[in-house]
Design a protein around this motif. Structure first.
Motif, mmCIF file in Angstrom:
data_model
loop_
_atom_site.group_PDB
_atom_site.id
_atom_site.type_symbol
_atom_site.label_atom_id
_atom_site.label_comp_id
_atom_site.label_asym_id
_atom_site.label_seq_id
_atom_site.Cartn_x
_atom_site.Cartn_y
_atom_site.Cartn_z
ATOM 1 N N GLY A 279 0.923 -1.115 -0.187
ATOM 2 C CA GLY A 279 0.161 0.081 -0.396
ATOM 3 C C GLY A 279 0.778 1.271 -0.049
ATOM 4 O O GLY A 279 2.259 0.786 -0.027
ATOM 5 N N PHE A 280 0.000 2.158 -0.493
ATOM 6 C CA PHE A 280 0.898 3.383 -0.674
ATOM 7 C C PHE A 280 0.994 3.910 0.733
ATOM 8 O O PHE A 280 -0.223 4.637 0.941
ATOM 9 C CB PHE A 280 0.507 4.718 -1.352
ATOM 10 N N CYS A 281 2.018 4.461 1.772
ATOM 11 C CA CYS A 281 1.810 4.842 2.965
ATOM 12 C C CYS A 281 1.995 6.222 3.037
ATOM 13 O O CYS A 281 1.225 7.291 4.067
ATOM 14 C CB CYS A 281 3.335 5.046 3.868
ATOM 15 N N ALA A 282 2.639 7.449 2.589
ATOM 16 C CA ALA A 282 3.046 8.744 2.807
ATOM 17 C C ALA A 282 3.490 9.745 1.641
ATOM 18 O O ALA A 282 4.500 8.744 0.817
ATOM 19 C CB ALA A 282 3.843 8.707 4.070
ATOM 20 N N ILE A 283 3.123 10.140 1.647
ATOM 21 C CA ILE A 283 3.970 11.596 0.580
ATOM 22 C C ILE A 283 4.374 13.118 1.456
ATOM 23 O O ILE A 283 3.774 13.707 1.872
ATOM 24 C CB ILE A 283 3.250 12.478 -0.535
ATOM 25 N N ALA A 284 5.364 13.084 0.906
ATOM 26 C CA ALA A 284 5.931 14.379 1.260
ATOM 27 C C ALA A 284 5.611 15.311 0.342
ATOM 28 O O ALA A 284 5.571 15.801 -0.389
ATOM 29 C CB ALA A 284 7.542 14.866 0.695
ATOM 30 N N ARG A 286 5.020 18.807 2.337
ATOM 31 C CA ARG A 286 6.042 20.251 2.369
ATOM 32 C C ARG A 286 7.735 20.418 1.673
ATOM 33 O O ARG A 286 7.649 19.520 1.347
ATOM 34 C CB ARG A 286 6.438 20.157 3.533
ATOM 35 N N GLY A 287 8.987 20.412 2.304
ATOM 36 C CA GLY A 287 9.967 21.070 1.902
ATOM 37 C C GLY A 287 10.777 19.338 2.226
ATOM 38 O O GLY A 287 10.138 18.585 3.113
ATOM 39 N N GLU A 288 11.375 19.387 1.934
ATOM 40 C CA GLU A 288 12.665 18.461 2.298
ATOM 41 C C GLU A 288 13.012 18.179 3.473
ATOM 42 O O GLU A 288 13.507 18.992 4.143
ATOM 43 C CB GLU A 288 13.718 17.951 1.468
ATOM 44 N N GLY A 289 12.805 16.766 4.077
ATOM 45 C CA GLY A 289 13.854 16.876 5.190
ATOM 46 C C GLY A 289 12.825 17.073 6.821
ATOM 47 O O GLY A 289 12.288 17.269 7.863
ATOM 48 N N GLU A 290 11.242 17.712 6.045
ATOM 49 C CA GLU A 290 9.930 17.836 6.453
ATOM 50 C C GLU A 290 8.625 17.437 7.464
ATOM 51 O O GLU A 290 7.462 17.032 7.617
ATOM 52 C CB GLU A 290 9.625 19.380 6.537
ATOM 53 N N GLY A 291 9.573 15.517 6.548
ATOM 54 C CA GLY A 291 8.710 14.669 7.610
ATOM 55 C C GLY A 291 7.550 14.619 5.781
ATOM 56 O O GLY A 291 7.124 14.870 5.146
ATOM 57 N N LEU A 292 6.677 13.290 5.645
ATOM 58 C CA LEU A 292 6.169 12.468 4.802
ATOM 59 C C LEU A 292 4.440 12.247 5.677
ATOM 60 O O LEU A 292 4.704 12.266 6.332
ATOM 61 C CB LEU A 292 6.201 11.477 4.184
ATOM 62 N N ARG A 293 3.599 12.935 4.738
ATOM 63 C CA ARG A 293 1.831 12.716 5.369
ATOM 64 C C ARG A 293 1.654 12.105 4.700
ATOM 65 O O ARG A 293 1.140 11.234 4.191
ATOM 66 C CB ARG A 293 1.418 14.229 4.087
ATOM 67 N N LEU A 294 0.968 11.804 5.528
ATOM 68 C CA LEU A 294 0.301 9.684 6.563
ATOM 69 C C LEU A 294 -0.492 10.033 5.303
ATOM 70 O O LEU A 294 -1.623 10.916 5.356
ATOM 71 C CB LEU A 294 0.289 9.338 7.395
ATOM 72 N N LEU A 295 -1.627 8.829 4.321
ATOM 73 C CA LEU A 295 -2.380 8.847 3.480
ATOM 74 C C LEU A 295 -3.195 8.052 4.272
ATOM 75 O O LEU A 295 -3.195 6.691 3.940
ATOM 76 C CB LEU A 295 -2.171 8.192 1.966
ATOM 77 N N GLY A 321 -5.241 8.422 16.008
ATOM 78 C CA GLY A 321 -5.981 9.064 16.818
ATOM 79 C C GLY A 321 -5.290 8.686 18.352
ATOM 80 O O GLY A 321 -5.675 9.120 19.208
ATOM 81 N N THR A 322 -4.224 7.974 18.217
ATOM 82 C CA THR A 322 -3.435 7.822 19.265
ATOM 83 C C THR A 322 -2.342 7.788 18.965
ATOM 84 O O THR A 322 -1.471 7.627 20.153
ATOM 85 C CB THR A 322 -3.745 6.078 20.460
ATOM 86 N N VAL A 323 -1.297 8.256 18.324
ATOM 87 C CA VAL A 323 -0.301 8.000 17.681
ATOM 88 C C VAL A 323 0.512 9.002 18.711
ATOM 89 O O VAL A 323 -0.310 10.389 18.821
ATOM 90 C CB VAL A 323 0.502 7.924 16.815
ATOM 91 N N GLU A 324 1.851 9.410 19.846
ATOM 92 C CA GLU A 324 2.124 9.973 19.942
ATOM 93 C C GLU A 324 3.742 9.842 18.930
ATOM 94 O O GLU A 324 4.572 9.832 18.194
ATOM 95 C CB GLU A 324 3.011 9.784 21.441
ATOM 96 N N THR A 325 4.182 11.570 19.317
ATOM 97 C CA THR A 325 5.246 11.714 18.582
ATOM 98 C C THR A 325 6.613 11.635 18.671
ATOM 99 O O THR A 325 7.176 11.302 20.295
ATOM 100 C CB THR A 325 5.509 13.407 18.268
ATOM 101 N N LEU A 354 -0.694 16.391 13.967
ATOM 102 C CA LEU A 354 -2.376 17.073 12.809
ATOM 103 C C LEU A 354 -1.783 17.774 11.772
ATOM 104 O O LEU A 354 -1.472 19.433 12.530
ATOM 105 C CB LEU A 354 -2.801 17.775 13.776
ATOM 106 N N PRO A 355 -1.671 18.152 10.391
ATOM 107 C CA PRO A 355 -2.375 16.252 9.815
ATOM 108 C C PRO A 355 -0.908 15.687 9.674
ATOM 109 O O PRO A 355 0.036 15.503 10.887
ATOM 110 C CB PRO A 355 -2.382 16.523 8.749
ATOM 111 N N PRO A 356 -0.666 14.070 9.968
ATOM 112 C CA PRO A 356 -0.123 12.927 10.411
ATOM 113 C C PRO A 356 0.932 12.937 9.772
ATOM 114 O O PRO A 356 0.876 13.072 8.367
ATOM 115 C CB PRO A 356 -0.565 11.586 10.823
ATOM 116 N N ARG A 357 2.206 13.136 10.088
ATOM 117 C CA ARG A 357 3.897 13.277 9.566
ATOM 118 C C ARG A 357 4.353 12.580 10.329
ATOM 119 O O ARG A 357 4.867 12.542 11.346
ATOM 120 C CB ARG A 357 4.225 14.282 9.321
ATOM 121 N N LEU A 358 5.034 12.644 9.230
ATOM 122 C CA LEU A 358 6.381 11.114 10.121
ATOM 123 C C LEU A 358 7.465 11.012 8.764
ATOM 124 O O LEU A 358 8.186 10.822 8.251
ATOM 125 C CB LEU A 358 5.661 9.152 9.825
#
Length: 747
Positions: A279-284, A286-295, A321-325, A354-358
């Motif tokens: 499955g397709f998980c995430a996409i950047a 924003r800028g480089e190194g600023e995390g990937l936004r979860l789909l 709904g429950t993850v932590e940074t 909010l939104p989830p980025r990883l």
């Protein structure tokens, strides 16, 4: 050779992606994921897996987590997929599974067969549109669909394994689902994409690529670098002057950033993606190194388990709904391809909720803790890059694994780099960087439980030759960064240090931090080449590496406080069941198709409405003509109907002299009719009544007069009857009774 697409479709794409960005900015990630899970459960409730786990009764996320346990690939394969392979019908997903993506294990080495449903293909296509949506959102001046999109992937050839079932590279599955109408915006053509020989394919791509027309390039960084080098040899730098976007994924970008940057034209953007066969998980976004936004709405419900709890009987299962940074999580997948609570094998760390980025931090099996040092893949890579920069080296490729001595062990790094730095300098800098980054590693080094790391600098091209010798060159194949399994690492050492069947190269340089490398440290087999008391830096004998097999999975290690403890080492192969399957998705073709589909919802509906209106107008005109013709025929005299009216006078029709006489008779009759009308009495056309006010008292008086008149008329009638009786009986006197009766009757 095609020079470019038929027209610039950027405006069309921009119209579609603008609405998508607006929806994403207003999205509630937790609500989206909860709703998606319910849809997946409802859709698969009738499958064998759904019936066994009671999908129809599951009402929320917590209920699902309690009902469906975590499973790895091997468990799904043995219990659910292998018995019916290749025809999976209503097993874990409804209907026939049309595709299997072949995913070669990066660290386990075994090929995996990942089910891919048509719903998953559609979800991946929409995720590809999201990549372009974020690019156009951040670069509104882009004309990315004014040229070609070049996807560097594996062979698109698919193998038919059953009626309606095919398997192969994920890029081949994506290509099979793209309409031919959209092919003009994509490159390479099918005759090149189908090539299975990677070297021949790379040479053909470099030779035939329409360099000036390419606007987007996507692929795995390691193979993109090889392609760009070959293109530059033909076209100079930058080899793709019109390139606007480079999409990369599959391996960490850090080691390749500085190598690829000189090949990119000014203004070219880079965007990281995190796709997988599952499955397709995430996409950047924003800028480089600023995390990937979860789909959160692309066919996959995501869960996250703290890495240290993954082997626990009942691990804590988080979701959006429950993850932590700041926590290192293992990724768990539930998808529209029939994967339920499936351990993907990747590790991530959230930087936003909010939104989830990883950030992708590595693999579950990329944890190196052979001696209790607990080093994560991200820590290993960052320490190596920092140490290399410090000694003047640029890392090209590397892999690391454990080496067990008689009493202590250490890490051995096999590194391909550019620059003049020495292996000894890199080993010392790497040791210091790891101690600064990880307290457990520092404690083991200071306490004497671990020896310093060993670095072997390999000649250029050695990793490429090693991958070629294994048949894993190009496409989705990646160099394994961490080989924690001693046996597999020993095989890698033998192939990389000796050349692995490639052209003989200069002998590698091997150094350890702080002292020359010796094959053995203490009692045991004799020293390797160059070892012993000679004191010279040397390479470890590859044959010494299998000594690790003499040690059990548990090692007695001496801790800093002098206590002896037992460290149980988890077999990394058991955790390494799924590769980091960041296969390429053909961004360009898939995005154009989805854009066309999005616009078609309105264009096609509008055209259908117009066509329907035109059809109605045509029917109306036809009906008008038919009715008008019938009306005209009704108004025209039919000479066939006139014939019966003149039977017996056929000669008179042709006698012109008789026609005036007939006209005279007609006039005569008309005059008689008019004169007769004049003789009739006139009749009032508009009769009416005049309203008169009358006193009610007058009516009472009139009533009295009428009653007296009635009496008079009645009395008069009685007298007439009596007179008549006398006339009939003149000699008979009237009887009193009759008289009285007549009197009463008159009264």
């Amino acid at each position: 050779m095609r020079a470019g697409p038929p027209f610039d479709a950027t405006a069309l794409l921009r119209a579609v992606t603008a609405r998508r960005i607006a929806a994403l900015e207003a999205e509630d990630a937790a609500a989206s994921q909860a709703a998606l899970l319910q849809r997946l459960l409802h859709h698969a409730a009738g499958t064998r897996f759904g019936r066994l786990h009671g999908f129809i009764d599951i009402t929320d996320v917590a209920h699902y987590q309690a009902r469906v346990p975590l499973r790895r690939y091997e468990q799904f394969w043995q219990d659910w997929w292998q018995p019916d392979y290749p025809v999976l019908r209503d097993v874990t997903w409804p209907g026939l599974m049309p595709y299997f993506a072949l995913s070669s294990g990066t660290t386990s080495g075994s090929t995996k067969y990942i089910p891919v449903s048509r719903a998953m293909v559609r979800a991946n296509r929409r995720a590809a549109v999201d990549v372009l949506a974020w690019h156009l959102h951040r670069h509104p001046e882009s004309r990315i669909f004014g040229g070609l999109s070049f996807m560097l992937g594996g062979s698109t050839a698919l193998q038919a394994v059953a009626p309606g079932v095919r398997q192969g590279d994920l890029s081949g599955i994506a290509a099979a689902e793209v309409p031919r109408l959209l092919a003009p915006w994509g490159w390479p053509p099918s005759r090149l994409a189908l090539l299975a020989d990677w070297d021949a394919k790379l040479a053909a791509l470099a030779a035939e690529a329409p360099a000036a027309a390419i606007r987007m390039l996507s692929g795995t960084p390691s193979w993109l670098l090889l392609l760009l080098e070959r293109l530059a040899a033909r076209h100079g730098r930058p080899p793709l002057p019109g390139l606007e976007l480079l999409v990369h994924g599959g391996v960490a970008w850090g080691p390749y950033r500085n190598h690829i940057a000189p090949f990119l034209p000014p203004g070219c953007a880079t965007r990281e993606v995190y796709p997988a066969s599952e499955g397709f998980c995430a996409i950047a976004d924003r800028g480089e190194g600023e995390g990937l936004r979860l789909l959160t709405d692309r066919g996959v419900f995501w869960e996250f388990v703290p890495v240290e709890e993954l082997a626990a009987p009942t691990p804590t299962r988080h979701w959006v709904g429950t993850v932590e940074t700041g926590v290192e999580y293992a990724v768990i997948v539930t998808s529209c391809a029939g994967l339920w609570a499936y351990v993907l094998g990747d590790t991530v760390r959230f930087i936003d909720r909010l939104p989830p980025r990883l950030l992708v931090t590595g693999r579950v099996s990329y944890m190196l803790s052979a001696f209790g040092e607990h080093l994560a893949g991200e820590e290993l890579e960052q320490a190596l890059l920092a140490a290399a920069a410090q000694v003047g080296l640029e890392i090209v490729e590397y892999t690391v694994g454990p080496v067990f001595g008689a009493l202590r062990g250490h890490h051995r790094w096999l590194v391909e780099a550019r620059g003049e730095g020495s292996a000894a300098a890199l080993a010392a800098a790497l040791d210091a960087a790891l101690q600064a980054a990880n307290a457990d590693y520092a404690a083991h080094r200071r306490g004497g439980q671990m020896d310093p790391p060993e670095v072997t600098l390999l000649p250029a091209g050695r990793f490429e030759a090693w991958m070629r010798a294994q048949g894993k060159l190009g496409g989705q194949h990646k160099v394994p960064r961490v080989l924690a399994n001693p046996g597999r690492f020993a095989q890698a050492v033998e192939g990389l240090v000796s050349g692995g069947g490639a052209t003989p190269a200069p002998r590698p340089r091997c150094e350890s931090a702080g002292k020359p490398v010796n094959s053995d440290r203490g009692p045991g087999p004799g020293p390797g080449p160059g070892g012993g008391a000679g004191g010279r830096a040397s390479c470890r004998d590859p044959g010494a590496a299998p000594l690790a097999t003499l040690f059990p999975a548990a090692l007695f290690l001496l801790r800093r406080r002098g206590a002896v403890e037992l460290d149980v080492l988890l077999d990394p192969d058991q955790l390494d069941q799924v590769e980091l399957p960041l296969e390429e998705v053909h961004m360009a073709l898939l995005a154009v198709e989805d854009a066309a589909q999005q616009v078609a919802r309105h264009v096609v509906a509008h055209r259908f409405a117009i066509g329907d209106a035109l059809a109605e107008i045509g029917h109306r005109l036809l009906l008008q003509r038919q009715v008008g013709l019938e009306d005209l025929l009704d108004r025209l005299a039919d000479h066939h109907l006139v014939q019966p009216l003149q039977i017996g006078q056929p000669a008179e029709e042709e006698d012109a002299l008789d026609q005036p006489i007939g006209m005279a008779h007609l006039v005569d009759r008309f005059l008689v009719f008019m004169l007769a009308q004049l003789g009739h009495a006139p009749v009032a056309q508009d009769p009416g009544m005049q309203e008169v006010l009358v006193d009610r008292g007058q009516l009472i008086g009139e009533l009295g007069v009428q009653m007296l008149d009635d009496l008079r008329v009645g009395f008069h009638a009685t007298l007439l009857v009596a007179a008549a009786e006398r006339v009939r009986r003149p000699n008979r006197p009237a009887s009193p009774g009759r008289h009285c009766g007549l009197s009463r009757g008159g009264l």
